[in-house]
Design a protein around this motif. Structure first.
Motif, PDB file in Angstrom:
ATOM      1  N   GLY A   8       6.230 149.574  17.295  1.00 45.20           N
ATOM      2  CA  GLY A   8       6.207 149.427  15.846  1.00 45.20           C
ATOM      3  C   GLY A   8       6.980 148.246  15.313  1.00 45.20           C
ATOM      4  O   GLY A   8       6.955 147.972  14.110  1.00 45.20           O
ATOM      5  N   GLY A   9       7.690 147.535  16.187  1.00 45.98           N
ATOM      6  CA  GLY A   9       8.410 146.361  15.724  1.00 45.98           C
ATOM      7  C   GLY A   9       7.459 145.222  15.406  1.00 45.98           C
ATOM      8  O   GLY A   9       6.253 145.298  15.650  1.00 45.98           O
ATOM      9  N   GLY A  10       8.015 144.167  14.845  1.00 40.98           N
ATOM     10  CA  GLY A  10       7.196 143.011  14.519  1.00 40.98           C
ATOM     11  C   GLY A  10       7.887 142.107  13.537  1.00 40.98           C
ATOM     12  O   GLY A  10       9.093 142.230  13.303  1.00 40.98           O
ATOM     13  N   LEU A  11       7.096 141.207  12.979  1.00 43.12           N
ATOM     14  CA  LEU A  11       7.606 140.246  11.997  1.00 43.12           C
ATOM     15  C   LEU A  11       7.199 140.717  10.609  1.00 43.12           C
ATOM     16  O   LEU A  11       6.022 141.020  10.371  1.00 43.12           O
ATOM     17  CB  LEU A  11       7.021 138.865  12.288  1.00 43.12           C
ATOM     18  N   GLY A  16       9.824 143.993   2.856  1.00 42.90           N
ATOM     19  CA  GLY A  16       8.755 144.767   3.467  1.00 42.90           C
ATOM     20  C   GLY A  16       9.263 146.008   4.187  1.00 42.90           C
ATOM     21  O   GLY A  16      10.466 146.301   4.180  1.00 42.90           O
ATOM     22  N   SER A  17       8.335 146.717   4.808  1.00 41.30           N
ATOM     23  CA  SER A  17       8.651 147.959   5.505  1.00 41.30           C
ATOM     24  C   SER A  17       8.048 147.965   6.910  1.00 41.30           C
ATOM     25  O   SER A  17       7.037 147.293   7.170  1.00 41.30           O
ATOM     26  CB  SER A  17       8.095 149.160   4.729  1.00 41.30           C
ATOM     27  N   LEU A  18       8.676 148.718   7.767  1.00 41.92           N
ATOM     28  CA  LEU A  18       8.157 148.971   9.105  1.00 41.92           C
ATOM     29  C   LEU A  18       8.481 150.412   9.475  1.00 41.92           C
ATOM     30  O   LEU A  18       9.495 150.959   9.025  1.00 41.92           O
ATOM     31  CB  LEU A  18       8.793 148.046  10.150  1.00 41.92           C
ATOM     32  N   ARG A  19       7.637 150.986  10.323  1.00 39.97           N
ATOM     33  CA  ARG A  19       7.955 152.295  10.894  1.00 39.97           C
ATOM     34  C   ARG A  19       7.952 152.167  12.409  1.00 39.97           C
ATOM     35  O   ARG A  19       6.935 151.820  13.015  1.00 39.97           O
ATOM     36  CB  ARG A  19       6.963 153.379  10.463  1.00 39.97           C
ATOM     37  N   LEU A  20       9.088 152.450  12.990  1.00 36.93           N
ATOM     38  CA  LEU A  20       9.218 152.433  14.434  1.00 36.93           C
ATOM     39  C   LEU A  20       8.952 153.827  14.988  1.00 36.93           C
ATOM     40  O   LEU A  20       9.272 154.840  14.352  1.00 36.93           O
ATOM     41  CB  LEU A  20      10.617 151.984  14.852  1.00 36.93           C
ATOM     42  N   SER A  21       8.390 153.859  16.188  1.00 33.51           N
ATOM     43  CA  SER A  21       8.129 155.123  16.869  1.00 33.51           C
ATOM     44  C   SER A  21       8.785 155.105  18.241  1.00 33.51           C
ATOM     45  O   SER A  21       8.863 154.059  18.884  1.00 33.51           O
ATOM     46  CB  SER A  21       6.623 155.349  17.043  1.00 33.51           C
ATOM     47  N   VAL A 113      12.479 143.550  15.955  1.00 31.91           N
ATOM     48  CA  VAL A 113      12.192 143.503  14.520  1.00 31.91           C
ATOM     49  C   VAL A 113      12.737 142.183  13.992  1.00 31.91           C
ATOM     50  O   VAL A 113      13.915 141.869  14.191  1.00 31.91           O
ATOM     51  CB  VAL A 113      12.845 144.683  13.786  1.00 31.91           C
ATOM     52  N   THR A 114      11.874 141.422  13.352  1.00 35.40           N
ATOM     53  CA  THR A 114      12.277 140.152  12.770  1.00 35.40           C
ATOM     54  C   THR A 114      11.901 140.145  11.295  1.00 35.40           C
ATOM     55  O   THR A 114      10.738 140.363  10.951  1.00 35.40           O
ATOM     56  CB  THR A 114      11.606 138.968  13.481  1.00 35.40           C
ATOM     57  N   VAL A 115      12.892 139.918  10.453  1.00 35.08           N
ATOM     58  CA  VAL A 115      12.672 139.893   9.012  1.00 35.08           C
ATOM     59  C   VAL A 115      12.895 138.469   8.524  1.00 35.08           C
ATOM     60  O   VAL A 115      13.991 137.920   8.664  1.00 35.08           O
ATOM     61  CB  VAL A 115      13.617 140.859   8.286  1.00 35.08           C
ATOM     62  N   SER A 116      11.867 137.884   7.964  1.00 31.11           N
ATOM     63  CA  SER A 116      11.958 136.506   7.474  1.00 31.11           C
ATOM     64  C   SER A 116      12.337 136.504   5.998  1.00 31.11           C
ATOM     65  O   SER A 116      11.964 137.395   5.241  1.00 31.11           O
ATOM     66  CB  SER A 116      10.631 135.783   7.674  1.00 31.11           C
ATOM     67  N   SER A 117      13.049 135.461   5.609  1.00 30.60           N
ATOM     68  CA  SER A 117      13.504 135.360   4.203  1.00 30.60           C
ATOM     69  C   SER A 117      12.473 134.678   3.337  1.00 30.60           C
ATOM     70  O   SER A 117      11.501 134.122   3.811  1.00 30.60           O
ATOM     71  CB  SER A 117      14.828 134.616   4.152  1.00 30.60           C
TER      72      SER A 117
END
Length: 117
Positions: A8-11, A16-21, A113-117
């Protein structure tokens, strides 16, 4: 032996939102604690969220407003819902399980998990 596999990780962009499993090979209802940790480059691994067998959850103060941990015993899966993500949330997120009966800790391989500004 228990195997944990995260996904579930990603950019994602900030906000934004993410859901990890995290899927466990064994029955997670035997795990006293299931949790999520993260590690940013050059930093120590830190707790993000954890859930005890009785359903009680625990978050560091900096996480509780945006992150939610949940578990589905029927699917042997633990989730981490992450909302309003910030660049400082970037890191590798690891699933963790603690089995009180044996005193054993288990870790997954992590998901980026990568969060861009």
């Amino acid at each position: 032996q228990v195997h944990l596999v995260e996904s579930g990780g990603g950019l994602v962009q900030a906000g934004g939102s993410l859901r990890l499993s995290c899927v466990a090979s064994g029955r997670i209802f035997t795990m006293h604690v299931m949790g999520w940790y993260r590690q940013a480059p050059g930093e120590e691994r830190e707790l993000v969220a954890r859930m005890f067998l009785n359903g009680i959850t625990d978050y560091p103060d900096s996480m509780k407003a945006r992150f939610t941990i949940s578990r589905d015993n029927a699917k042997d899966t633990v989730y981490l819902q992450m909302n309003n993500l910030k660049p400082e949330d970037t890191g590798v997120y690891y699933c963790n399980a603690y089995e009180a009966g044996t005193g054993s800790y288990y870790w997954g391989q992590g998901t980026q998990v990568t969060v861009s500004s």
